[in-house]
Design a protein around this motif. Structure first.
Motif, PDB file in Angstrom:
ATOM      1  N   ASN A  76       0.744  -1.299   0.080  1.00 25.75           N
ATOM      2  CA  ASN A  76      -0.079   0.101  -0.035  1.00 25.75           C
ATOM      3  C   ASN A  76       0.768   1.326  -0.210  1.00 25.75           C
ATOM      4  O   ASN A  76       0.258   2.395   0.263  1.00 25.75           O
ATOM      5  CB  ASN A  76      -0.916  -0.105   1.307  1.00 25.75           C
ATOM      6  CG  ASN A  76      -1.985  -1.158   1.079  1.00 25.75           C
ATOM      7  OD1 ASN A  76      -2.361  -1.465   0.074  1.00 25.75           O
ATOM      8  ND2 ASN A  76      -2.262  -1.524   2.262  1.00 25.75           N
ATOM      9  N   LEU A  77       2.085   1.144  -0.043  1.00 27.15           N
ATOM     10  CA  LEU A  77       3.030   2.399  -0.012  1.00 27.15           C
ATOM     11  C   LEU A  77       3.108   3.046  -1.394  1.00 27.15           C
ATOM     12  O   LEU A  77       3.056   2.324  -2.587  1.00 27.15           O
ATOM     13  CB  LEU A  77       4.342   1.975   0.297  1.00 27.15           C
ATOM     14  CG  LEU A  77       4.650   1.390   1.750  1.00 27.15           C
ATOM     15  CD1 LEU A  77       6.133   1.105   1.778  1.00 27.15           C
ATOM     16  CD2 LEU A  77       4.232   2.065   2.731  1.00 27.15           C
ATOM     17  N   PRO A  78       3.131   4.360  -1.565  1.00 26.49           N
ATOM     18  CA  PRO A  78       3.465   4.903  -2.820  1.00 26.49           C
ATOM     19  C   PRO A  78       4.549   4.268  -3.554  1.00 26.49           C
ATOM     20  O   PRO A  78       5.596   4.254  -2.749  1.00 26.49           O
ATOM     21  CB  PRO A  78       3.560   6.618  -2.191  1.00 26.49           C
ATOM     22  CG  PRO A  78       2.981   6.325  -0.983  1.00 26.49           C
ATOM     23  CD  PRO A  78       3.071   5.273  -0.431  1.00 26.49           C
ATOM     24  N   GLY A  79       4.593   4.214  -4.831  1.00 25.74           N
ATOM     25  CA  GLY A  79       5.515   3.821  -5.353  1.00 25.74           C
ATOM     26  C   GLY A  79       5.475   2.290  -5.687  1.00 25.74           C
ATOM     27  O   GLY A  79       6.253   1.649  -6.807  1.00 25.74           O
ATOM     28  N   TRP A  80       4.679   1.561  -5.079  1.00 23.81           N
ATOM     29  CA  TRP A  80       4.677   0.341  -5.259  1.00 23.81           C
ATOM     30  C   TRP A  80       4.104  -0.363  -6.815  1.00 23.81           C
ATOM     31  O   TRP A  80       4.843  -1.135  -7.424  1.00 23.81           O
ATOM     32  CB  TRP A  80       3.489  -0.547  -4.260  1.00 23.81           C
ATOM     33  CG  TRP A  80       3.318  -1.936  -4.485  1.00 23.81           C
ATOM     34  CD1 TRP A  80       2.128  -2.386  -5.289  1.00 23.81           C
ATOM     35  CD2 TRP A  80       4.010  -3.111  -4.200  1.00 23.81           C
ATOM     36  NE1 TRP A  80       2.238  -3.810  -5.456  1.00 23.81           N
ATOM     37  CE2 TRP A  80       3.099  -4.175  -4.528  1.00 23.81           C
ATOM     38  CE3 TRP A  80       4.903  -3.479  -3.343  1.00 23.81           C
ATOM     39  CZ2 TRP A  80       3.619  -5.543  -4.466  1.00 23.81           C
ATOM     40  CZ3 TRP A  80       5.528  -4.576  -3.215  1.00 23.81           C
ATOM     41  CH2 TRP A  80       4.847  -5.795  -3.699  1.00 23.81           C
ATOM     42  N   GLN A  81       3.140   0.502  -7.246  1.00 22.51           N
ATOM     43  CA  GLN A  81       2.928   0.083  -8.676  1.00 22.51           C
ATOM     44  C   GLN A  81       3.594   0.386  -9.652  1.00 22.51           C
ATOM     45  O   GLN A  81       3.452  -0.227 -10.848  1.00 22.51           O
ATOM     46  CB  GLN A  81       1.472   0.952  -8.925  1.00 22.51           C
ATOM     47  CG  GLN A  81       0.284   0.600  -7.685  1.00 22.51           C
ATOM     48  CD  GLN A  81      -0.299  -0.845  -7.903  1.00 22.51           C
ATOM     49  OE1 GLN A  81      -0.179  -1.443  -9.057  1.00 22.51           O
ATOM     50  NE2 GLN A  81      -0.911  -1.244  -6.960  1.00 22.51           N
ATOM     51  N   LYS A  82       4.745   1.217  -9.502  1.00 24.68           N
ATOM     52  CA  LYS A  82       5.682   1.564 -10.614  1.00 24.68           C
ATOM     53  C   LYS A  82       6.733   0.303 -10.690  1.00 24.68           C
ATOM     54  O   LYS A  82       7.557   0.426 -11.278  1.00 24.68           O
ATOM     55  CB  LYS A  82       6.348   2.973 -10.053  1.00 24.68           C
ATOM     56  CG  LYS A  82       5.338   4.130 -10.196  1.00 24.68           C
ATOM     57  CD  LYS A  82       5.705   5.564 -10.056  1.00 24.68           C
ATOM     58  CE  LYS A  82       4.939   6.513 -10.079  1.00 24.68           C
ATOM     59  NZ  LYS A  82       5.456   7.651  -9.848  1.00 24.68           N
ATOM     60  N   THR A 100      14.787  -7.317  -8.844  1.00 24.98           N
ATOM     61  CA  THR A 100      14.685  -5.806  -9.008  1.00 24.98           C
ATOM     62  C   THR A 100      15.129  -5.054  -7.796  1.00 24.98           C
ATOM     63  O   THR A 100      15.058  -5.327  -6.612  1.00 24.98           O
ATOM     64  CB  THR A 100      13.149  -5.645  -9.079  1.00 24.98           C
ATOM     65  OG1 THR A 100      12.443  -6.214 -10.047  1.00 24.98           O
ATOM     66  CG2 THR A 100      12.931  -4.170  -9.179  1.00 24.98           C
ATOM     67  N   ARG A 101      15.835  -3.897  -8.305  1.00 18.84           N
ATOM     68  CA  ARG A 101      16.560  -3.383  -7.299  1.00 18.84           C
ATOM     69  C   ARG A 101      15.720  -2.137  -6.991  1.00 18.84           C
ATOM     70  O   ARG A 101      15.504  -1.131  -7.916  1.00 18.84           O
ATOM     71  CB  ARG A 101      18.031  -2.910  -7.542  1.00 18.84           C
ATOM     72  CG  ARG A 101      19.058  -4.230  -7.435  1.00 18.84           C
ATOM     73  CD  ARG A 101      20.490  -3.820  -7.978  1.00 18.84           C
ATOM     74  NE  ARG A 101      21.266  -5.199  -7.890  1.00 18.84           N
ATOM     75  CZ  ARG A 101      21.512  -5.785  -6.859  1.00 18.84           C
ATOM     76  NH1 ARG A 101      21.542  -5.338  -5.776  1.00 18.84           N
ATOM     77  NH2 ARG A 101      22.513  -6.816  -6.894  1.00 18.84           N
ATOM     78  N   PHE A 102      15.620  -1.423  -5.693  1.00 19.89           N
ATOM     79  CA  PHE A 102      14.931  -0.372  -5.694  1.00 19.89           C
ATOM     80  C   PHE A 102      15.354   0.254  -4.140  1.00 19.89           C
ATOM     81  O   PHE A 102      16.239  -0.311  -3.519  1.00 19.89           O
ATOM     82  CB  PHE A 102      13.343  -0.506  -5.743  1.00 19.89           C
ATOM     83  CG  PHE A 102      12.941  -1.647  -4.588  1.00 19.89           C
ATOM     84  CD1 PHE A 102      12.424  -1.102  -3.134  1.00 19.89           C
ATOM     85  CD2 PHE A 102      13.122  -3.142  -4.623  1.00 19.89           C
ATOM     86  CE1 PHE A 102      12.032  -2.166  -2.311  1.00 19.89           C
ATOM     87  CE2 PHE A 102      12.647  -4.051  -3.646  1.00 19.89           C
ATOM     88  CZ  PHE A 102      11.958  -3.173  -2.801  1.00 19.89           C
ATOM     89  N   TYR A 103      14.375   1.118  -3.649  1.00 18.78           N
ATOM     90  CA  TYR A 103      14.792   1.875  -2.618  1.00 18.78           C
ATOM     91  C   TYR A 103      13.434   2.079  -1.690  1.00 18.78           C
ATOM     92  O   TYR A 103      12.477   2.468  -2.211  1.00 18.78           O
ATOM     93  CB  TYR A 103      15.357   3.443  -2.893  1.00 18.78           C
ATOM     94  CG  TYR A 103      16.713   3.240  -3.431  1.00 18.78           C
ATOM     95  CD1 TYR A 103      17.813   3.371  -2.778  1.00 18.78           C
ATOM     96  CD2 TYR A 103      17.023   3.228  -4.818  1.00 18.78           C
ATOM     97  CE1 TYR A 103      19.000   3.275  -3.312  1.00 18.78           C
ATOM     98  CE2 TYR A 103      17.887   3.321  -5.552  1.00 18.78           C
ATOM     99  CZ  TYR A 103      19.262   2.894  -4.628  1.00 18.78           C
ATOM    100  OH  TYR A 103      20.356   2.933  -5.328  1.00 18.78           O
ATOM    101  N   LYS A 122       9.439   3.785  10.221  1.00 19.19           N
ATOM    102  CA  LYS A 122       8.414   3.071   9.277  1.00 19.19           C
ATOM    103  C   LYS A 122       8.704   3.566   7.835  1.00 19.19           C
ATOM    104  O   LYS A 122       8.964   4.417   7.575  1.00 19.19           O
ATOM    105  CB  LYS A 122       6.920   3.735   9.713  1.00 19.19           C
ATOM    106  CG  LYS A 122       6.908   5.222   9.582  1.00 19.19           C
ATOM    107  CD  LYS A 122       5.377   5.750  10.039  1.00 19.19           C
ATOM    108  CE  LYS A 122       5.204   7.213   9.733  1.00 19.19           C
ATOM    109  NZ  LYS A 122       3.817   7.670  10.199  1.00 19.19           N
ATOM    110  N   PRO A 123       8.053   2.378   7.211  1.00 14.55           N
ATOM    111  CA  PRO A 123       8.250   2.702   5.456  1.00 14.55           C
ATOM    112  C   PRO A 123       7.170   3.609   5.069  1.00 14.55           C
ATOM    113  O   PRO A 123       6.085   3.390   5.603  1.00 14.55           O
ATOM    114  CB  PRO A 123       8.021   1.085   4.994  1.00 14.55           C
ATOM    115  CG  PRO A 123       7.237   0.491   6.021  1.00 14.55           C
ATOM    116  CD  PRO A 123       7.592   1.109   7.504  1.00 14.55           C
ATOM    117  N   VAL A 124       7.544   4.347   4.068  1.00 18.15           N
ATOM    118  CA  VAL A 124       6.555   5.538   3.742  1.00 18.15           C
ATOM    119  C   VAL A 124       6.511   5.665   2.148  1.00 18.15           C
ATOM    120  O   VAL A 124       5.687   6.411   1.586  1.00 18.15           O
ATOM    121  CB  VAL A 124       6.626   6.784   4.171  1.00 18.15           C
ATOM    122  CG1 VAL A 124       6.340   6.806   5.862  1.00 18.15           C
ATOM    123  CG2 VAL A 124       8.269   7.401   3.793  1.00 18.15           C
ATOM    124  N   GLY A 125       7.275   4.871   1.532  1.00 12.67           N
ATOM    125  CA  GLY A 125       7.410   4.952   0.006  1.00 12.67           C
ATOM    126  C   GLY A 125       8.223   4.054  -0.502  1.00 12.67           C
ATOM    127  O   GLY A 125       9.292   3.477  -0.043  1.00 12.67           O
TER     128      GLY A 125
END
Length: 222
Positions: A76-82, A100-103, A122-125
């Motif tokens: 549900n975090l912003p950026g998940w769909q991308k 997949t590498r990401f931040y 807490k994770p926010v994005g």
């Protein structure tokens, strides 16, 4: 020109020096990166995953998982769909494509409580690229997707045997005193350092332990 004369030619010195310099650079880079992360990185607290915390510190190497290791906790975090996805056979739920590498963007808690365990960030994005210009209370943590989970390079570490035995003894004492109480989340959090590029280094663990029939917060450094 004879074959013998070709074999008698001296081998250029650069053929020895180039591999040697390359190997030396690799040896130097690892500790240099660790020093840089330790000196410039922000202190971040991660919550360990809800597994039996009293079996975490067994063997010569220890393996930890965190709340943020579970992809289900990040959907549900912003950026998940991308981020690129993969749908496992027979499973309607999609996961981040393995490799997949990401931040993962982590945010500091609003406050701290010196009488309890440090509060986890807490994770926010999520971001496919290294994010810039984050607020001062946020930091990117570099991760790579596995099958249904995320790895941050903080999963396996080593602890001296005497220190490991001490922690196990104190954790077991706490378990016996609270055997009738459910433990969620686990009374162990990890302290790490994270630099601006998302590289992370484990510093130590905080745990709620029992010693001399008294519960207390202890920090164990690596």
């Amino acid at each position: 020109m004879s074959i013998n004369s070709e074999y008698s030619r001296p081998i250029p010195s650069w053929r020895f020096w180039v591999p040697l310099l390359f190997q030396t650079a690799l040896i130097i880079t690892v500790p240099t990166q660790a020093i840089y992360t330790t000196v410039t990185g922000k202190t971040v607290i991660l919550q360990t995953a809800p597994v039996d915390p009293y079996e975490l510190l067994r063997g010569y190497s220890q393996t930890l998982r965190y709340d943020i290791s579970n992809q289900d906790n990040l959907r549900n975090l912003p950026g998940w769909q991308k981020l690129p996805k993969q749908q496992p056979n027979g499973n309607k739920v999609t996961f981040i494509k393995p490799g997949t590498r990401f931040y993962l963007i982590l945010e500091a808690p609003d406050s701290s409580n010196s009488t309890q365990l440090p509060i986890p960030w807490k994770p926010v994005g999520l971001s496919a690229k290294l994010p810039f210009r984050l607020p001062a209370n946020q930091i990117p943590l570099k991760g790579v997707a596995n099958y249904g989970s995320i790895e941050y390079g903080l999963e396996t570490y080593y602890m001296p045997e005497d220190q490991r035995e001490q922690i196990n003894e104190e954790l077991n004492s706490a378990r016996q005193e609270n055997s009738n109480l459910p433990i969620s989340p686990p009374p162990i959090v990890m302290e790490i350092k994270v630099d601006a590029q998302g590289n992370a280094l484990p510093i130590g663990i905080w745990a709620l332990v029992s010693k001399d029939s008294k519960q207390q917060i202890r920090k164990y450094r690596f």
